[in-house]
Enzyme design. Structure first.
Site, PDB file in Angstrom:
ATOM      1  N   THR A 190       0.795  -1.168  -0.060  1.00 21.16           N
ATOM      2  CA  THR A 190      -0.144   0.055   0.069  1.00 21.16           C
ATOM      3  C   THR A 190       0.861   1.304   0.051  1.00 21.16           C
ATOM      4  O   THR A 190       0.492   2.186  -0.694  1.00 21.16           O
ATOM      5  CB  THR A 190      -0.976   0.007   1.103  1.00 21.16           C
ATOM      6  OG1 THR A 190      -1.624  -1.145   1.100  1.00 21.16           O
ATOM      7  CG2 THR A 190      -2.000   1.259   1.522  1.00 21.16           C
ATOM      8  N   GLN A 218       0.938  -9.275  -6.361  1.00 24.26           N
ATOM      9  CA  GLN A 218       0.454 -10.550  -6.434  1.00 24.26           C
ATOM     10  C   GLN A 218       1.106 -11.256  -7.320  1.00 24.26           C
ATOM     11  O   GLN A 218       1.096 -12.491  -7.282  1.00 24.26           O
ATOM     12  CB  GLN A 218      -0.885 -10.597  -6.924  1.00 24.26           C
ATOM     13  CG  GLN A 218      -2.015  -9.932  -6.042  1.00 24.26           C
ATOM     14  CD  GLN A 218      -2.138 -10.800  -4.680  1.00 24.26           C
ATOM     15  OE1 GLN A 218      -1.891 -11.974  -4.555  1.00 24.26           O
ATOM     16  NE2 GLN A 218      -2.841 -10.229  -3.611  1.00 24.26           N
ATOM     17  N   HIS A 261       4.573  -9.976   2.473  1.00 20.34           N
ATOM     18  CA  HIS A 261       3.309 -11.029   3.307  1.00 20.34           C
ATOM     19  C   HIS A 261       2.713 -11.891   2.131  1.00 20.34           C
ATOM     20  O   HIS A 261       2.210 -12.865   2.626  1.00 20.34           O
ATOM     21  CB  HIS A 261       2.575 -10.573   4.198  1.00 20.34           C
ATOM     22  CG  HIS A 261       1.467  -9.794   3.658  1.00 20.34           C
ATOM     23  ND1 HIS A 261       0.005 -10.006   3.708  1.00 20.34           N
ATOM     24  CD2 HIS A 261       1.404  -8.385   3.176  1.00 20.34           C
ATOM     25  CE1 HIS A 261      -0.684  -8.858   3.325  1.00 20.34           C
ATOM     26  NE2 HIS A 261       0.169  -7.910   2.800  1.00 20.34           N
ATOM     27  N   THR A 282      12.984   5.045  11.096  1.00 16.75           N
ATOM     28  CA  THR A 282      13.675   4.102  11.671  1.00 16.75           C
ATOM     29  C   THR A 282      13.612   2.717  10.793  1.00 16.75           C
ATOM     30  O   THR A 282      11.980   2.103  11.136  1.00 16.75           O
ATOM     31  CB  THR A 282      13.868   3.570  13.148  1.00 16.75           C
ATOM     32  OG1 THR A 282      14.298   4.912  13.623  1.00 16.75           O
ATOM     33  CG2 THR A 282      14.816   2.594  13.468  1.00 16.75           C
ATOM     34  N   CYS A 310     -17.434  -4.875   1.329  1.00 18.60           N
ATOM     35  CA  CYS A 310     -18.469  -3.900   1.986  1.00 18.60           C
ATOM     36  C   CYS A 310     -18.185  -2.674   2.455  1.00 18.60           C
ATOM     37  O   CYS A 310     -17.059  -2.325   3.142  1.00 18.60           O
ATOM     38  CB  CYS A 310     -18.475  -4.792   3.325  1.00 18.60           C
ATOM     39  SG  CYS A 310     -19.953  -4.487   4.347  1.00 18.60           S
TER      40      CYS A 310
END
Ligand code: PLP
Length: 369
Positions: A70, A172, A194, A230, A317
């Protein structure tokens, strides 16, 4: 639990955790400090930068570590010069769409690039962008929902030849298909740790030295003065290790994922009324987005959850009102059909037995209606 939502996040690899642990406790120095403890942290960041650079075919100096995909996407768009226009594909992740809308509210002209029924950017859209000459075009390498892979190298060649800067969100794609920064021919590329079995809260922006990056965080001059703060040393070390493993195990992982996806799609082909979205596109080897006519995707997600199976739905949503996936809508899918969508995204630890179990449970839930 059968976890089939690896495009949302992937579990931390044990080998990554092992590499990170010393930097959470023993080597706690600040990488900007000049004494030994600080230097150890600094060397670990340098090594991680080299590991990531080796995976994507760049020089380490072209990588800025960020807090995730992001932030990398927001930082990429911030390079836009004053008054310049921006074009992004209609199927981008919210971490591109939202900052793009923000820039639009600040007076930048925003163009959305159309995609076809298979979720792929069209040549017509690129021709239109070339006519408009925006300061930056952002197009993702692989879509998080459908897994559709874009022909970024082909379009980037056309755009950069017209002096239009190009960014790709490769979050992705990384680890699932080959991602080579120079071969893609883009100016900027976003990555996230991640999604490749590294820790959350860490990512990178890769840049071509001809691009002027405008920082979005100012402070102590870390990351070549382009991203102050940092460094998250342990997470960066983990990202580096995850990148090293992704490179070393690429062929094996790719073959395993593709084998499982083929098995999955074979099982799904026997279910009547089932659609695989973007089926004709080249897709990530781990991703299948599907829907069954008349069956609400979110309801199916909850029922699968009760059976111990985690998948995601294709809807977002917003204020309690469920909107169909903007990605599917951009592909021209009817909004009601878009609400049937669920996404299955496989990971390296999934097994054939898990795929058979998923298909069995899915069939039984669909039969019950
Ligand atoms: N871009 C894409 C295509 C993604 O799928 C995601 C995460 O889902 C992101 C960006 C954001 O990455 P992060 O979660 O590291 O902020």
């Amino acid at each position: 639990m059968i976890y089939l939502d690896h495009n949302a996040t992937a579990p931390l690899d044990d080998r990554v955790l092992e590499a990170m642990l010393p930097f959470l406790k023993t080597f706690y120095g600040n990488p900007s400090s000049l004494y030994r403890l600080g230097r150890a942290a600094k060397s670990a960041i340098d090594a991680a930068r080299e590991q990531l650079a080796a995976l994507i075919g760049t020089q380490p100096g072209q990588i800025i570590f960020t807090s995730g995909g992001t932030e990398a996407n927001n930082l990429a768009l911030a390079m836009l010069p004053l008054q310049a226009g921006l074009a992004v594909s209609a199927i981008e992740h919210p971490s591109i769409i939202e900052p793009a809308r923000h820039l639009q509210s600040q007076g930048h002209q925003l163009t959305l690039l159309d995609v076809d029924a298979n979720g792929q950017i069209t040549q017509d859209a690129i021709d239109e962008v070339i006519r408009l000459k925006p300061g930056l075009v952002s197009m993702m390498l692989a879509n998080n929902e459908t897994g559709a892979v874009q022909n970024v190298a082909h379009y980037a060649g056309q755009l950069t030849a017209q002096d239009i800067k190009v960014h790709t969100d490769a979050v992705q794609a990384l680890g699932k298909i080959p991602v080579d920064f120079n071969r893609l021919g883009v100016d900027l590329m976003s990555l996230s740790s991640h999604k490749i079995y590294g820790p959350k809260g860490c990512g990178a922006l890769v840049f071509n030295k001809s691009v002027t990056i405008n920082p979005i965080l100012w402070g102590g001059g870390q990351e070549q003065g382009l991203r102050a703060g940092t460094e998250n040393v342990a997470a960066i070390v983990g990202f580096g290790k995850a990148a090293e493993l992704a490179k070393a195990e690429f062929a094996e992982r790719h073959a395993h994922l593709l084998k499982l996806r083929t098995l999955l799609e074979h099982g799904l082909s026997a279910i009547s009324g089932l659609t695989i979205f973007a089926e004709q596109a080249e897709r990530l080897p781990n991703t299948v987005q599907m829907g069954v006519c008349g069956i609400d995707g979110e309801m199916l997600l909850m029922q699968l959850d009760q059976k111990g199976i985690a998948v995601s739905s294709g809807s977002a949503c917003a204020s309690g009102f469920r909107e169909p996936s903007p990605v599917l809508v951009a592909m021209g899918v009817d909004p009601d059909q878009a609400k049937t969508a669920i996404r299955i995204s496989l990971g390296i630890a999934n097994t054939e037995a898990e795929i058979f179990e998923f298909i069995k449970q899915l069939k039984s839930l669909i039969e019950k209606g």
